[in-house]
Enzyme design. Sequence first.
Site, PDB file in Angstrom:
ATOM      1  N   PHE A  22      83.267  20.872  65.198  1.00 40.84           N
ATOM      2  CA  PHE A  22      84.211  20.163  66.095  1.00 40.84           C
ATOM      3  C   PHE A  22      85.063  19.101  65.399  1.00 40.84           C
ATOM      4  CE2 PHE A  22      81.966  22.284  69.206  1.00 40.84           C
ATOM      5  CZ  PHE A  22      80.708  21.775  69.483  1.00 40.84           C
ATOM      6  N   ASP A  46      70.067  26.935  64.674  1.00 38.92           N
ATOM      7  CA  ASP A  46      71.155  27.055  63.689  1.00 38.92           C
ATOM      8  C   ASP A  46      70.816  26.263  62.441  1.00 38.92           C
ATOM      9  OD1 ASP A  46      74.680  26.148  63.533  1.00 38.92           O
ATOM     10  OD2 ASP A  46      73.499  27.671  62.514  1.00 38.92           O
ATOM     11  N   ARG A  93      85.984  16.156  61.776  1.00 41.81           N
ATOM     12  CA  ARG A  93      85.749  15.643  60.417  1.00 41.81           C
ATOM     13  C   ARG A  93      84.832  14.427  60.460  1.00 41.81           C
ATOM     14  NH1 ARG A  93      89.542  17.757  56.782  1.00 41.81           N
ATOM     15  NH2 ARG A  93      88.846  16.228  55.266  1.00 41.81           N
ATOM     16  N   LEU A 153      83.680  12.695  54.440  1.00 43.74           N
ATOM     17  CA  LEU A 153      82.399  13.208  53.927  1.00 43.74           C
ATOM     18  C   LEU A 153      82.305  14.719  54.082  1.00 43.74           C
ATOM     19  CD1 LEU A 153      79.958  10.519  55.324  1.00 43.74           C
ATOM     20  CD2 LEU A 153      80.603  10.885  52.953  1.00 43.74           C
ATOM     21  N   LYS A 192      83.407  18.263  56.864  1.00 39.38           N
ATOM     22  CA  LYS A 192      83.684  18.502  58.275  1.00 39.38           C
ATOM     23  C   LYS A 192      82.440  19.109  58.916  1.00 39.38           C
ATOM     24  CE  LYS A 192      86.493  22.373  56.662  1.00 39.38           C
ATOM     25  NZ  LYS A 192      85.941  22.041  55.335  1.00 39.38           N
ATOM     26  N   GLY A 193      82.049  18.503  60.010  1.00 39.31           N
ATOM     27  CA  GLY A 193      80.932  19.083  60.769  1.00 39.31           C
ATOM     28  C   GLY A 193      81.553  19.978  61.827  1.00 39.31           C
TER      29      GLY A 193
END
Length: 262
Positions: free
Chosen positions: A17, A129, A19, A12, A14-15
């Site tokens: 830290f 953030d 994937r 979906l 990569k966040g």
Amino acid sequence: WSLADFEIGRPLGKGKFGRVYLAREAKSKYIVALKVIFKEQIEKYKIHHQLRREMEIQTSLRHPNILRLFGWFHDNERIFLILEYAHGGELYGVLKQNGHLTEQQAATYIASLSQALAYCHGKCVIHRDIKPENLLLDHEGRLKIADFGWSVQSSNKRKTMCGTLDYLAPEMVENRDHDYAVDNWTLGILCYEFLYGNPPFEAESQKDTFKRILKIDLSFPLTPNVSEEAKNLISQLLVKDPSKRLSIEKIMQHPWIVKNAD
Ligand SMILES: CC(C)CCNC(=O)Cn1cc(-c2ccc3c(-c4nc5ccccc5[nH]4)n[nH]c3c2)cn1
């Protein structure tokens, strides 16, 4: 839980830290987003305590506009986070696709963000953030804040610079102590970006972005045509003195929000 409980689907994205994959819990068929974080990454970047704090924060937050972290498990080399799946994907995609949002869409998202932030601030969590890439949409187009990549419990006076600079409030740019009001600043940045398609202090170089932020070098283009009320709200949020920024409660009562948010 273990990996055997899930059927893994497409990536979906990569966040922070690691994937994220589409996944389905085998018995219930429940769809989730499964985030994979490699333990060696955590050791390498010494982010074990930060990750633990984020997981505790995100697990404790229950709000319709905050993406759920249902739980987690690990094997020898990876940690797996079981996250809520947002069917509508990134709000960023919608924004880039349409160039900018309607005043109704923008006001609805700002109202949702304000409610989520009021909830977080009530639990002494500052997000710090919030940017379009961290905002997801569920199947009804409802906004979900996804990434608590740099959230801290409020007492923290962390000095690290986080994420893209466009959303940094002046006190963060000047590395001064900051509090909840940084999130109010970011709502002003996002409101501007939702309505005009790009953040207000964009510049060629980071240095110039810093300068524009510190000067509050804010101008409203003539197109697209944006209502005076919307500009009024933005101007009351992009204020250098954190104590003079419109509070979350006042945002919710602002004429532009009352008139346009659904
Ligand atoms: C504990 C700590 C590390 C914070 C836990 N939170 C996160 O990991 C933040 N995070 C959430 C994600 C994420 C990314 C994408 C999705 C999606 C999703 N749905 C989509 C639909 C279409 C296209 C893309 C999509 N991504 N649903 N839920 C997600 C969750 C990535 N990082």
